[in-house]
Design a protein around this motif. Structure first.
Motif, PDB file in Angstrom:
ATOM      1  N   GLY A  71      28.438 -12.495  23.790  1.00  9.28           N
ATOM      2  CA  GLY A  71      27.189 -11.912  23.304  1.00  9.28           C
ATOM      3  C   GLY A  71      27.412 -10.519  22.764  1.00  9.28           C
ATOM      4  N   THR A  72      26.508 -10.052  21.913  1.00  9.23           N
ATOM      5  CA  THR A  72      26.702  -8.754  21.259  1.00  9.23           C
ATOM      6  C   THR A  72      26.264  -7.574  22.129  1.00  9.23           C
ATOM      7  N   ARG A  73      25.700  -7.837  23.327  1.00  3.55           N
ATOM      8  CA  ARG A  73      25.366  -6.752  24.261  1.00  3.55           C
ATOM      9  C   ARG A  73      26.418  -6.630  25.363  1.00  3.55           C
ATOM     10  N   ASP A  74      27.570  -7.201  25.160  1.00  3.62           N
ATOM     11  CA  ASP A  74      28.613  -7.275  26.184  1.00  3.62           C
ATOM     12  C   ASP A  74      29.731  -6.304  25.827  1.00  3.62           C
ATOM     13  N   VAL A  75      30.158  -5.470  26.784  1.00  4.30           N
ATOM     14  CA  VAL A  75      31.244  -4.513  26.517  1.00  4.30           C
ATOM     15  C   VAL A  75      32.551  -5.223  26.177  1.00  4.30           C
ATOM     16  N   LEU A  76      32.642  -6.520  26.485  1.00  4.84           N
ATOM     17  CA  LEU A  76      33.867  -7.280  26.226  1.00  4.84           C
ATOM     18  C   LEU A  76      33.924  -7.839  24.805  1.00  4.84           C
ATOM     19  N   LEU A  77      32.868  -7.624  24.027  1.00  5.52           N
ATOM     20  CA  LEU A  77      32.775  -8.178  22.670  1.00  5.52           C
ATOM     21  C   LEU A  77      33.946  -7.792  21.764  1.00  5.52           C
ATOM     22  N   PRO A  78      34.328  -6.507  21.651  1.00  6.56           N
ATOM     23  CA  PRO A  78      35.384  -6.146  20.689  1.00  6.56           C
ATOM     24  C   PRO A  78      36.701  -6.877  20.934  1.00  6.56           C
ATOM     25  N   ASP A  79      37.080  -7.043  22.189  1.00 10.65           N
ATOM     26  CA  ASP A  79      38.336  -7.735  22.488  1.00 10.65           C
ATOM     27  C   ASP A  79      38.239  -9.216  22.154  1.00 10.65           C
ATOM     28  N   CYS A  80      37.056  -9.805  22.332  1.00 16.80           N
ATOM     29  CA  CYS A  80      36.892 -11.218  21.974  1.00 16.80           C
ATOM     30  C   CYS A  80      37.020 -11.407  20.463  1.00 16.80           C
ATOM     31  N   ARG A  81      36.494 -10.483  19.697  1.00 11.72           N
ATOM     32  CA  ARG A  81      36.627 -10.571  18.235  1.00 11.72           C
ATOM     33  C   ARG A  81      38.086 -10.444  17.826  1.00 11.72           C
TER      34      ARG A  81
END
Length: 312
Positions: free
Chosen positions: A238-248
């Motif tokens: 989800g886009t409110r998750d601090v883990l987003l950049p690493d998933c991208r």
């Protein structure tokens, strides 16, 4: 559009103080006991009434397997590795997720209660979940994991590749924690809007988990792993998750390596929303059900478990 139910859930998360657990190192250590209660490491009675529950030990830790109560399980077996920053015990939504998969698919689901920090670190946790995987005897094996469990799922896949052994049919990663150091500066910005996770506390949990090795070790932080040759991956974030950049970044690296990636990014969603009773969670789990109902087409030279799926 974010549903009303999701907005209410995020408001409830903020009101509950869940994020304060990850505020900083001292807050995390102070609150650890309530997140590691022994009672949490057993399926609730409500769940036991829904499914047949088997229990065995792996490396001295309990492992629970759910199966349908009224009919034999299908040939699909899902190993799910729960999240919680390597510091939190199995929670109700993990037990519910496992029971829901059994109800949807008639499959077996195994959920290991793996060793947690600070009493243990990666040198105990990874071998335990690997042994739990290796003990499964089924025609079709899928490994799923949420948050820290997503990294453990990738550690299993890397170990299998290193040993020249067959990959799982698929890896399903829910809001996976791919870098214990959380080095991407965009994560710092997302910390302000993430209603559940905090970077400072996560880094402390990651430091303890990685103790004794380089925190950039690919088994500990799979953002640094070579994705080539891993099983097909479905990744939700989800886009409110601090883990987003690493998933991208992981998506881009996996695709560059030729690994099949079914990437699902949900606008406005928070960490591991899939296991919540909200429309976006139901939608995501419907996609998982459709995926797992499809039997992979196997090559004639590699029948049975570990066969190579035809890319979709």
């Amino acid at each position: 559009m974010v549903s009303v139910q999701a907005k209410l859930r995020m408001a409830a998360l903020r009101a509950s103080g869940q994020k304060r657990f990850y505020d900083n190192a001292s807050a995390l250590h102070h609150r650890l006991p309530r997140h590691q209660k022994p009672s949490m490491a057993r399926p609730p009675r409500k769940i036991r009434r829904r499914v047949d529950v088997g229990q065995h030990e792996v490396n001295g830790f309990p492992c629970f397997t759910f199966r349908p109560r009224t009919e034999p399980a299908s040939d699909l077996h899902v190993l799910h590795l729960h999240g919680g920053g390597y510091v939190e015990q199995v929670e109700k939504h993990h037990w519910t997720y496992a029971a829901d998969l059994v109800a949807r698919l008639g499959c077996a689901v195994t959920l290991p209660v793996y060793p947690l920090v600070p009493h243990h670190d990666h040198t105990a946790t990874i071998p335990m979940v690997q042994a739990a995987h290796d003990g499964i005897e089924a025609e079709r094996v899928v490994v799923s994991g949420d948050s820290a469990g997503g990294a453990l799922a990738l550690a299993i896949a890397q170990n299998l590749r290193a040993a020249g052994r067959p990959q799982p049919e698929r890896l399903i990663l829910y809001s996976p924690w791919l870098d214990v150091l959380l080095e991407d500066p965009v994560s710092e910005l997302l910390d302000e809007t993430d209603p559940m996770l905090g970077i400072a506390g996560l880094r402390e949990a990651g430091r303890m988990y990685a103790e004794g090795t380089d925190p950039r070790d690919p088994l500990v932080s799979p953002i640094h792993a070579d994705p080539a040759g891993l099983a097909p991956i479905t990744l939700f974030i989800g886009t409110r998750d601090v883990l987003l950049p690493d998933c991208r970044r992981f998506r881009a690296r996996a695709r560059d390596a030729g690994t099949e990636v079914d990437y699902r990014e949900y606008p406005g969603m928070f960490h591991n929303w899939l296991m919540q009773a909200i429309p976006e969670g139901v939608e995501a789990m419907n996609h998982v059900e459709r995926l797992l109902r499809r039997r992979p087409v196997t090559t004639p030279s590699a029948p049975g478990r570990g066969s190579s799926p035809t890319p979709g």
